[in-house]
Scaffold this motif. Structure first.
Motif, short mmCIF file in Angstrom:
data_model
loop_
_atom_site.label_atom_id
_atom_site.label_comp_id
_atom_site.label_asym_id
_atom_site.label_seq_id
_atom_site.Cartn_x
_atom_site.Cartn_y
_atom_site.Cartn_z
N ALA A 1 -6.69 14.54 31.20
CA ALA A 1 -5.39 14.07 30.72
C ALA A 1 -4.37 15.20 30.72
O ALA A 1 -3.20 15.01 31.08
N ASN A 2 -4.80 16.41 30.34
CA ASN A 2 -3.88 17.55 30.32
C ASN A 2 -3.47 17.95 31.73
O ASN A 2 -2.30 18.30 31.97
N ASP B 1 6.36 24.80 24.80
CA ASP B 1 5.22 25.69 24.52
C ASP B 1 3.89 25.12 25.01
O ASP B 1 2.85 25.77 24.86
N ARG B 2 3.91 23.91 25.60
CA ARG B 2 2.63 23.30 25.97
C ARG B 2 2.02 23.92 27.22
O ARG B 2 0.80 23.83 27.43
N ASP C 1 -1.63 26.05 21.02
CA ASP C 1 -1.10 24.71 21.28
C ASP C 1 -0.96 24.43 22.77
O ASP C 1 -0.62 23.29 23.15
N ALA C 2 -1.21 25.41 23.62
CA ALA C 2 -1.01 25.23 25.06
C ALA C 2 -2.15 24.41 25.66
O ALA C 2 -3.31 24.52 25.23
N THR D 1 9.63 26.67 33.88
CA THR D 1 8.39 26.23 33.23
C THR D 1 8.63 26.01 31.74
O THR D 1 8.18 25.00 31.16
N ALA D 2 9.35 26.95 31.11
CA ALA D 2 9.65 26.79 29.68
C ALA D 2 10.53 25.57 29.44
O ALA D 2 10.33 24.81 28.48
N GLU D 3 11.54 25.34 30.33
CA GLU D 3 12.40 24.17 30.19
C GLU D 3 11.61 22.87 30.35
O GLU D 3 11.84 21.89 29.65
N CYS D 4 10.72 22.89 31.30
CA CYS D 4 9.97 21.67 31.63
C CYS D 4 8.94 21.33 30.55
O CYS D 4 8.81 20.16 30.18
#
Length: 679
Positions: free
Chosen positions: A193-194, A143-144, A170-171, A137-140
């Motif tokens: 959109a998110n 921080d979003r 910022d997530a 998840t972090a790689e993909c």
């Protein structure tokens, strides 16, 4: 506000890449008017329990006061008493409140953003069920998007997500371990959109980073059969599999040979992955903890396949009981049934089961979702669904049990599959409509395929999909191959057949000396031969199912009453009448009941009478054709005309359960014709 929410929900729910049927929920916060004070009040509109995003309407939203919902944080008694909070939501409802709040209501109300989406996309769940899901998840996403470890849906999960949203300004959302995704936004457009960014980014990550054969190497001999061959084999296996899956309670079946399923079953890792079961709660609530998987190649002899399926089914039931006993506590609901909801047959496809066709179809769709999830997780890591104990906690959740208890009582023919010949018009149409109205799935069979399609569409008008209630079968009952193909189509559509109505017929009214051999042959081919062919093929299916069944002949008072100028029709109807007795005697040991209905002339709405029979009978009796129905009524004891609906009523009486110990009977529906009394 509500219109925006519904538009967003419908768009997201219409695309299966975003969420499964009835899965996930969306919400919006805004200001409304307090109906008591007239002052403003902050409200939450959120998809209620049990609805579907793709078809969500305003009535499917729960409406709650935000102040009261957020005040529950101060009285939350802890994760061990989660279930109490769902009942507390009822005290937060605004006005009439709309739909019942779902377990995910806290997630939507406690996150401060004005708009929140919780979805079950395959790509998102693939990351959520990967053994290295947090790292991936972090790689993909960087921080979003933030990883949230598995937690059963409820109030505490809502607190967890709200804390993440506060602490990571910022997530745009989270990956929920073992479960799905949640996204938010300040506006409806931003939330949508998110959500789409998370889904599409995850899908690209899996495609770019994934290995080529996530399910392992192909297994020799386990590839997909050619389309026609695999569907023929599926039709042959469906009644047996449906019978096994209906050991505890009768089920309706659905078959799919989706490429994703066939590819999964053709590769070496499918037994290991299938045994791990699904992960997303929406998935395994429909598919059960794991499927039954046939371990023979698709070209194995049918007898060997049948024997192996019976052995595997017995083992599945033992395993499921052991699963229940491992995890049940004194306050767990009783075991609901030990039969599989999903049966996988390499080279052929998947059979899924439910109390009705829609439930069976959706279970199959969810397992396709699960296959896609396993593919994604195995492509970048190892598939690691939530623990079995957690699955049990959700499958036998008191809240889930309460939801099941609220469901309406099934209609008399729920779970039954009917096959009605001559169903495109007249008596057959009336019978098909009545059986469907009482809960049956119906195969409408008629030589006129367009007429059959029209009646099937009429039955399915109230369903999400016509095929969830009815299918049209174009078949001439005089043709042995067409009869077999028609019943095979019903077996593929619904898993088998339980209720046959031999209604197809015609009549040519002539005196003996004017009756040709062609007249004789045509009427005997359609009614005597046709009923025999349909009954024979149906009996094969019913005996394979082992669920009993009903065969009903729409015969005629003319099979008993000797009227003038009617030799071929009357003799054919007498043949049908004796088939009832013969088959009742032969098929009783299989629990198959065979009965008949003897109508008088049904003039209004009748295809036979409209085709010229009415004019000929009117001429025989010396009355205008327009007055034939009234003429028939006046010669009866009750002085009433017989309509198609009256014949349909008799079929229902014979098949809906109250006459469970009746076979070999003919019911007159003739308003009382003394000469046709049964002796």
């Amino acid at each position: 506000m509500v219109d925006e929410l519904l538009g967003r929900s419908n768009r997201l729910g219409a695309d299966p890449r975003n969420t499964n049927y009835a899965g996930g929920n969306t919400s919006a916060k805004g200001t409304g008017t307090d109906p008591v004070t007239g002052g403003p009040v902050e409200l939450l509109w959120v998809k209620g329990s049990g609805g579907d995003l793709g078809t969500l309407k305003a009535a499917g939203l729960a409406v709650l006061r935000l102040d009261r919902l957020r005040a529950l944080v101060d009285v939350f008694p802890g994760e061990d008493r989660e279930d109490e909070m769902v009942a507390a939501f009822d005290f937060c409802l605004h006005g009439r409140g709309g739909a019942a709040p779902s377990i995910d209501t806290a997630m939507h109300g406690l996150v401060e953003a004005a708009h929140v989406d919780h979805l079950h996309p395959d790509a998102g769940i693939a990351l959520a069920t990967a053994a290295e899901g947090e790292r991936l998840t972090a790689e993909c996403f960087g921080d979003r998007v933030v990883w949230v470890p598995w937690r059963r849906p409820g109030f505490q999960l809502g607190l967890d997500i709200a804390a993440v949203a506060r602490e990571h300004s910022d997530a745009i959302g989270v990956i929920l371990g073992g479960h799905g995704i949640t996204a938010w936004g300040a506006t409806s457009a931003e939330a949508e959109a998110n959500s789409l960014e998370i889904i599409q980014t995850a899908a690209r990550f899996l495609a770019e980073r994934g290995r080529a054969e996530p399910f392992g190497p192909p297994v020799a001999g386990f590839g997909a059969l050619p389309p026609a061959e695999r569907r023929a084999r599926a039709a042959a296996l469906a009644p047996l599999i449906r019978g096994l899956a209906s050991t505890d309670r009768r089920m309706v079946g659905h078959f799919t040979d989706d490429d994703a399923v066939l590819d999964f079953l053709a590769h070496a890792e499918h037994p290991r992955l299938a045994a791990l079961g699904t992960s997303c709660p929406d998935h395994f609530l429909r598919t059960k903890v794991r499927p039954l998987v046939l371990d023979l190649p698709p070209d194995a002899p049918l007898d060997a396949v049948a024997d192996r399926l019976r052995t595997l089914h017995a083992a599945y039931r033992d395993d499921y009981r052991a699963y229940y006993e491992r995890h049940a506590t004194p306050d767990s609901p009783p075991m609901r049934g030990a039969d599989p909801a999903i049966v996988l047959v390499p080279g052929v496809g998947m059979f899924s089961f439910g109390a009705d066709k829609q439930t069976a179809r959706v279970a199959g769709e969810f397992y396709v979702n699960a296959v896609n999830v396993m593919r994604g997780a195995e492509a970048v890591s190892t598939y690691a669904p939530i623990d079995e104990s957690e699955k049990f906690r959700i499958e036998y959740w008191a809240l889930e049990e309460a939801k099941l208890a609220r469901m309406p009582k099934p209609r008399p023919l729920a779970g039954r599959v009917a096959f009605v010949t001559g169903g495109g018009s007249g008596i057959g149409r009336a019978i098909a409509l009545r059986l469907a109205a009482e809960g049956a799935c119906v195969a409408v069979a008629d030589r006129d395929g367009a007429a059959a399609e029209k009646v099937a569409a009429e039955i399915g008008a109230a369903a999400a999909r016509t095929a969830d209630r009815a299918v049209a079968v174009a078949a001439d009952v005089t043709d042995e191959e067409q009869v077999a193909a028609g019943l095979a189509a019903a077996a593929l559509a619904f898993g088998g057949v339980d209720l046959i109505v031999n209604n197809a017929g015609l009549s040519i009214s002539k005196p003996l000396l004017e009756t040709t051999t062609a007249d004789w042959d045509l009427q005997h081919d359609v009614m005597a031969r046709g009923s025999f062919l349909v009954s024979r093929e149906a009996a094969r299916i019913m005996t394979d199912q082992g669920l009993g069944g009903d065969i009903v002949y729409i015969a005629s008072k003319n099979g008993v009453f000797a009227g003038p100028n009617n030799i071929a029709y009357g003799a054919a109807k007498a043949d049908q009448a004796h088939q009832v007795r013969l088959l009742a005697a032969e098929l009783g040991e299989h629990g198959i009941r065979v009965n008949g209905v003897n109508p008088d002339g049904v003039v209004r709405g009748s295809g036979i009478f409209a085709g010229g029979w009415g004019a000929k009978r009117a001429a025989v009796y010396g009355v205008p054709e327009s007055e034939l129905g009234a003429f028939y009524a006046q010669r009866t004891l009750l002085k009433q005309e017989v309509l198609p609906e009256h014949v349909a009523n008799a079929v229902l009486a014979l098949t809906a359960g109250d006459l469970s110990h009746t076979t070999g009977l003919h019911i007159p529906v003739d308003a009382g014709v003394a000469a046709a009394f049964l002796r």
